[in-house]
Design an enzyme around this catalytic site. Sequence first.
Site, mmCIF file in Angstrom:
data_model
loop_
_atom_site.group_PDB
_atom_site.id
_atom_site.type_symbol
_atom_site.label_atom_id
_atom_site.label_comp_id
_atom_site.label_asym_id
_atom_site.label_seq_id
_atom_site.Cartn_x
_atom_site.Cartn_y
_atom_site.Cartn_z
ATOM 1 N N SER A 139 24.838 11.628 -18.407
ATOM 2 C CA SER A 139 24.048 13.417 -17.821
ATOM 3 C C SER A 139 22.055 12.767 -17.502
ATOM 4 C CB SER A 139 23.520 13.700 -19.329
ATOM 5 O OG SER A 139 22.775 14.197 -19.726
ATOM 6 N N TYR A 152 22.393 13.956 -28.595
ATOM 7 C CA TYR A 152 22.488 13.544 -27.289
ATOM 8 C C TYR A 152 22.229 12.975 -26.231
ATOM 9 C CZ TYR A 152 24.619 16.058 -22.799
ATOM 10 O OH TYR A 152 24.813 16.558 -21.613
#
Length: 245
Positions: A139, A152
């Site tokens: 990501s 995350y």
Amino acid sequence: MDNVKDKVVIITGASSGIGEETARMLAKNGAKVVLSARREDRLKALCDEIGENAVYLRSDVSNPDDMKALAALAKEKFGKIDVLFANAGIMPAGNMSELKVNDWISMVNININGVLYAMAAVLPEFNAQKSGHIIVTSSVAGTKSVPGNAVYSGTKHFVRAMIDSFRTESVMEGTNIRTTLIYPGAIKTELLNTVAPSETKSMVEEFYKNIGIEPDAIANAVLYAVSQPENIDVSDMVVRPAREN
């Protein structure tokens, strides 16, 4: 594409979004796809759509035995494994001060352990044949600090460091295993469904609605990486909307 045709590709998180679109795109270009997710009805529908070049196993990336069974299915059905696309992930956001410990552990189990277990399932095959390709969905959160998404972001930084180190090990060991890290930005998937309702979530959803791009943007990136000649390793790709800062 000649370098894609007849390659056997395992895809985790294949029941929606990036995984689903990647399965379609690779199969369209002649690959054989082995699909993993927890929602069997969606996997079956996707396999029915693709046809004989697709097979699925309802499986959980956080279960190492499930990942071993997935690799075994690929060998049984198609006789080999060429590529692992470790794509499954979740993002239940929130400040660490909220102490959503269960969410932290779930992200570690899926975003980190899920990648490790999938790799462990295919590496014996890749090492023996001295070839293979591991592609991981990271990501843009794996390239910078992200307040409100610290855990995350941490899981995606882990994946980045681990894969880069593994790539060097593979070169040193002469196993010829290629690695590709893909860093998606705002992609219109179901990822935000794992975020609890809040004002912040509503803002992010509006942001994704206004500038987010479709999952086939990432599928195209995977196709590009897989299609390269065996002596070329596309190591890192950031794919995000042109309007995302």
